[in-house]
Motif scaffolding. Structure first.
Motif, PDB file in Angstrom:
ATOM      1  N   SER A   1       0.853  -1.190   0.000  1.00  0.00           N
ATOM      2  CA  SER A   1       0.000   0.000   0.000  1.00  0.00           C
ATOM      3  C   SER A   1       0.887   1.237   0.000  1.00  0.00           C
ATOM      4  O   SER A   1       2.116   1.144   0.156  1.00  0.00           O
ATOM      5  N   SER A   2       0.288   2.388  -0.164  1.00  0.00           N
ATOM      6  CA  SER A   2       1.056   3.632  -0.162  1.00  0.00           C
ATOM      7  C   SER A   2       0.220   4.738   0.448  1.00  0.00           C
ATOM      8  O   SER A   2      -1.004   4.642   0.566  1.00  0.00           O
ATOM      9  N   GLY A   3       0.886   5.808   0.824  1.00  0.00           N
ATOM     10  CA  GLY A   3       0.208   6.965   1.384  1.00  0.00           C
ATOM     11  C   GLY A   3       1.219   7.957   1.917  1.00  0.00           C
ATOM     12  O   GLY A   3       2.429   7.715   1.898  1.00  0.00           O
ATOM     13  N   THR A   4       0.722   9.087   2.360  1.00  0.00           N
ATOM     14  CA  THR A   4       1.573  10.101   2.990  1.00  0.00           C
ATOM     15  C   THR A   4       1.312  10.090   4.482  1.00  0.00           C
ATOM     16  O   THR A   4       0.191   9.853   4.931  1.00  0.00           O
TER      17      THR A   4
ATOM     18  N   GLY B   1      -3.518   4.730  -1.724  1.00  0.00           N
ATOM     19  CA  GLY B   1      -3.974   4.171  -2.980  1.00  0.00           C
ATOM     20  C   GLY B   1      -2.878   3.778  -3.945  1.00  0.00           C
ATOM     21  O   GLY B   1      -2.006   4.574  -4.263  1.00  0.00           O
ATOM     22  N   LEU B   2      -2.930   2.530  -4.375  1.00  0.00           N
ATOM     23  CA  LEU B   2      -2.129   2.020  -5.481  1.00  0.00           C
ATOM     24  C   LEU B   2      -3.068   1.323  -6.451  1.00  0.00           C
ATOM     25  O   LEU B   2      -4.053   0.706  -6.032  1.00  0.00           O
ATOM     26  N   SER B   3      -2.779   1.404  -7.715  1.00  0.00           N
ATOM     27  CA  SER B   3      -3.536   0.659  -8.718  1.00  0.00           C
ATOM     28  C   SER B   3      -2.813  -0.645  -9.006  1.00  0.00           C
ATOM     29  O   SER B   3      -1.587  -0.669  -9.117  1.00  0.00           O
ATOM     30  N   GLY B   4      -3.588  -1.714  -9.145  1.00  0.00           N
ATOM     31  CA  GLY B   4      -3.006  -3.018  -9.426  1.00  0.00           C
ATOM     32  C   GLY B   4      -3.384  -4.028  -8.361  1.00  0.00           C
ATOM     33  O   GLY B   4      -4.169  -3.745  -7.445  1.00  0.00           O
TER      34      GLY B   4
END
Length: 304
Positions: A104-107, A119-122
């Motif tokens: 996952s990702s974020g700030t 949000g990551l796509s895939g």
């Protein structure tokens, strides 16, 4: 809080980290942390992390990200797929227990450590399966893209998070371990020299990707009615025809041709055969690759 270090992700960066010698590059690191997520990418709840240390996790990027020498930080382009991410673990209970890896990702909000702009796509969740030696469990993630840019998120850098989850029937998944990456500045797309005329030639924002593209099997020669073999020139003719459709008879907006507008929006127009072989690039530098590198390669090797 952050704990011990994890697996490497930056490599030597000699190919992709333009703008400085390897000694000047800040290492790209993975660090243990408490899982900040409360729901996974498919909507299943995640319980607060109560244990740490039972799982030894290693996270590796197959290829390095870009290092922005001017700002002394790592970066990536939103339009580019992230390099493949390899997750390997030891521990976590019996080998028969199902375990999942999630990227996952974020700030991060520095004041309260809350995760924003997620949000990551895939495909971001994969089952951890035994390695070839049977001593570890592994999962490989490919074709992941950032959904947001730093510019649209208060110019904040993003972090990648890798979490090991233990699914629980009828209840929230248990996080067994979590690692976060070094900060990553996410740009909208690769810029062109025309857009940044004052940029140096080695500006990382202008760099082309250097992939290991897989060449497609060349098409067989076409036999003419006279019996002589002739090399297929279909790609060249189609490229001229498509470029003509894009550049001619199209209203010009702000002095830009349609081709230039497509490139400015990060769009890519390719001519692809039925076997996914790329035979022509209509827009320049599609997906951050030079046209010369893409022609003759398989589209699948670019997007996978």
């Amino acid at each position: 809080g952050d704990g011990g270090g994890g697996g490497g992700g930056g490599g030597s960066c000699s190919d992709s980290a333009a703008g400085g010698a390897a000694d000047d590059i800040i290492p790209f690191e993975w660090m243990r942390c408490r899982c900040p997520l409360r729901v996974d990418t498919v909507g299943t709840s995640i319980a607060p992390q109560t244990t740490d240390g039972s799982v030894i996790m290693q996270v590796t990027l197959q290829a390095p990200l870009l290092f922005w020498q001017e700002r002394r930080q790592w970066m990536w382009h939103k339009k580019w797929c992230l390099p493949r991410i390899l997750v390997s673990i030891k521990g976590g209970g019996s080998s028969s227990d199902e375990l999942l890896a999630m990227v996952s990702s974020g700030t991060l909000n520095q004041s309260d450590s809350t995760l924003r702009d997620q949000g990551l796509s895939g495909e971001c969740i994969r089952r951890l399966v035994p390695s070839s030696t049977g001593e570890e469990r592994e999962a490989v993630f490919s074709s992941l893209l950032f959904r947001h840019t730093s510019f649209n998120c208060g110019n904040r850098a993003f972090r990648l998070f890798v979490t090991v989850l233990s699914p629980q029937a009828g209840s929230a998944s248990l996080p067994l371990a979590c690692m976060l990456s070094s900060p990553i500045h996410v740009d909208a797309r690769k810029r062109t020299k025309a857009e940044r005329p004052d940029s140096e030639e080695n500006d990382v924002r202008l760099v082309h990707r250097q992939p290991q593209l897989q060449p497609s099997i060349p098409a067989p020669p076409v036999r003419s009615s006279s019996g002589a073999d002739r090399a297929p020139a279909v790609g060249a003719r189609l490229e001229v025809a498509a470029a003509t459709c894009i550049n001619e008879g199209t209203p010009v907006l702000g002095g830009l041709s349609l081709q230039a507008m497509l490139a400015a929006m990060g769009s890519a127009v390719l001519l692809v055969q039925a076997d996914y072989t790329i035979i022509a690039c209509i827009t320049p530098d599609p997906f951050g690759f030079s046209s010369q590198r893409l022609i003759g390669s398989s589209l699948l090797s670019v997007i996978c």
